[in-house]
Design an enzyme around this catalytic site. Structure first.
Site, PDB file in Angstrom:
ATOM      1  N   HIS A  28       0.837  -1.200   0.000  1.00 43.66           N
ATOM      2  CA  HIS A  28       0.000   0.000   0.000  1.00 43.66           C
ATOM      3  C   HIS A  28       0.872   1.250   0.000  1.00 43.66           C
ATOM      4  O   HIS A  28       2.042   1.186   0.346  1.00 43.66           O
ATOM      5  CB  HIS A  28      -0.804   0.085   1.302  1.00 43.66           C
ATOM      6  CG  HIS A  28      -1.667  -1.076   1.605  1.00 43.66           C
ATOM      7  ND1 HIS A  28      -3.011  -1.084   1.355  1.00 43.66           N
ATOM      8  CD2 HIS A  28      -1.393  -2.277   2.181  1.00 43.66           C
ATOM      9  CE1 HIS A  28      -3.533  -2.241   1.755  1.00 43.66           C
ATOM     10  NE2 HIS A  28      -2.569  -2.977   2.260  1.00 43.66           N
ATOM     11  N   TYR A  29       0.253   2.380  -0.296  1.00 41.20           N
ATOM     12  CA  TYR A  29       0.832   3.655   0.138  1.00 41.20           C
ATOM     13  C   TYR A  29      -0.114   4.294   1.125  1.00 41.20           C
ATOM     14  O   TYR A  29      -1.311   4.000   1.129  1.00 41.20           O
ATOM     15  CB  TYR A  29       1.215   4.561  -1.021  1.00 41.20           C
ATOM     16  CG  TYR A  29       0.152   5.138  -1.923  1.00 41.20           C
ATOM     17  CD1 TYR A  29      -1.007   5.718  -1.421  1.00 41.20           C
ATOM     18  CD2 TYR A  29       0.359   5.189  -3.303  1.00 41.20           C
ATOM     19  CE1 TYR A  29      -1.945   6.299  -2.262  1.00 41.20           C
ATOM     20  CE2 TYR A  29      -0.576   5.757  -4.156  1.00 41.20           C
ATOM     21  CZ  TYR A  29      -1.730   6.318  -3.628  1.00 41.20           C
ATOM     22  OH  TYR A  29      -2.654   6.879  -4.459  1.00 41.20           O
ATOM     23  N   THR A  30       0.442   5.170   1.970  1.00 43.41           N
ATOM     24  CA  THR A  30      -0.378   5.743   3.045  1.00 43.41           C
ATOM     25  C   THR A  30      -1.408   6.739   2.513  1.00 43.41           C
ATOM     26  O   THR A  30      -2.494   6.866   3.084  1.00 43.41           O
ATOM     27  CB  THR A  30       0.510   6.443   4.099  1.00 43.41           C
ATOM     28  OG1 THR A  30       1.382   7.368   3.412  1.00 43.41           O
ATOM     29  CG2 THR A  30       1.341   5.437   4.874  1.00 43.41           C
ATOM     30  N   GLU A  93       2.592  -0.803   4.453  1.00 46.03           N
ATOM     31  CA  GLU A  93       2.286   0.559   4.018  1.00 46.03           C
ATOM     32  C   GLU A  93       3.588   1.315   3.742  1.00 46.03           C
ATOM     33  O   GLU A  93       4.523   1.267   4.549  1.00 46.03           O
ATOM     34  CB  GLU A  93       1.540   1.323   5.117  1.00 46.03           C
ATOM     35  CG  GLU A  93       0.104   0.905   5.340  1.00 46.03           C
ATOM     36  CD  GLU A  93      -0.889   1.591   4.393  1.00 46.03           C
ATOM     37  OE1 GLU A  93      -0.473   2.435   3.577  1.00 46.03           O
ATOM     38  OE2 GLU A  93      -2.089   1.270   4.502  1.00 46.03           O
ATOM     39  N   HIS A 135      -2.542  -3.119  -3.404  1.00 41.13           N
ATOM     40  CA  HIS A 135      -3.932  -2.966  -2.952  1.00 41.13           C
ATOM     41  C   HIS A 135      -4.872  -2.809  -4.153  1.00 41.13           C
ATOM     42  O   HIS A 135      -5.985  -3.330  -4.159  1.00 41.13           O
ATOM     43  CB  HIS A 135      -4.013  -1.733  -2.037  1.00 41.13           C
ATOM     44  CG  HIS A 135      -5.202  -1.733  -1.130  1.00 41.13           C
ATOM     45  ND1 HIS A 135      -5.507  -0.666  -0.327  1.00 41.13           N
ATOM     46  CD2 HIS A 135      -6.169  -2.670  -0.911  1.00 41.13           C
ATOM     47  CE1 HIS A 135      -6.616  -0.957   0.346  1.00 41.13           C
ATOM     48  NE2 HIS A 135      -7.023  -2.150   0.013  1.00 41.13           N
TER      49      HIS A 135
HETATM   50 ZN    ZN Z   1      -4.081   0.521   0.500  1.00 41.78          ZN
END
Ligand code: ZN
Length: 160
Positions: A28-30, A93, A135
């Protein structure tokens, strides 16, 4: 290896279902303006979101949820016959403001830490490359992370 993993516990987890093995890594990225904001959200009981790890742009790795527990990062998700990927995955993340707040290239230090972490996880759970996912791949109608600046080649080759 010279990489230190700090622990900042998040309350946002529960038990994995009985008999379910860890077979996936979800990246993911935040998607938040700052690191502090992202960390606060991932540790806020009201947000009901977390991940197992958070990697800062400076390469610092933070362990938020024990790998044996189910962190709440994927939400409604599906991949190859499996629903709710939280059950069987490790969530990572990466600090990045994302498309909404000024998408940045992932930093070298951040990728180095991610590679280190992926190698450790692979050793423990024998993850296959087709189960190392963004994601956006498991929730394509809702999510865009980690986005087009993420170097999948570099990560996938670890699992081959
Ligand atoms: Zn995500």
């Amino acid at each position: 290896m010279g990489i230190i993993i700090d622990k900042i516990p998040s309350p946002n987890f529960d038990k994995r279902p009985k008999g379910v093995k860890i077979k996936a890594i979800i990246i993911h990225y935040t998607g938040m303006r700052t690191f502090d904001e992202a960390l606060e959200r991932l540790c806020d009981k009201k947000s009901k979101v977390s991940s197992h790890y958070l990697i800062r742009r400076n390469g610092r790795i933070i362990n938020l949820v024990n790998e044996s527990h189910r962190a709440w990062h994927a939400g409604v998700s599906y991949w190859r016959g499996i629903h709710n990927l939280n059950n069987c995955s490790i969530g990572i993340e990466l600090e990045n403001p994302g498309y909404e707040f000024g998408y940045l290239p992932f930093s070298k230090k951040q990728m180095k830490s991610l590679i280190f972490l992926c190698k450790e996880i692979k050793k423990k759970y024998q993850i296959h490359p087709e189960w190392v996912l963004g994601h956006s791949e498991i929730a394509p109608n809702r999510k865009k992370d980690p986005g087009k600046k993420f170097n999948w080649k570099e990560i996938k080759k670890i699992f081959k």
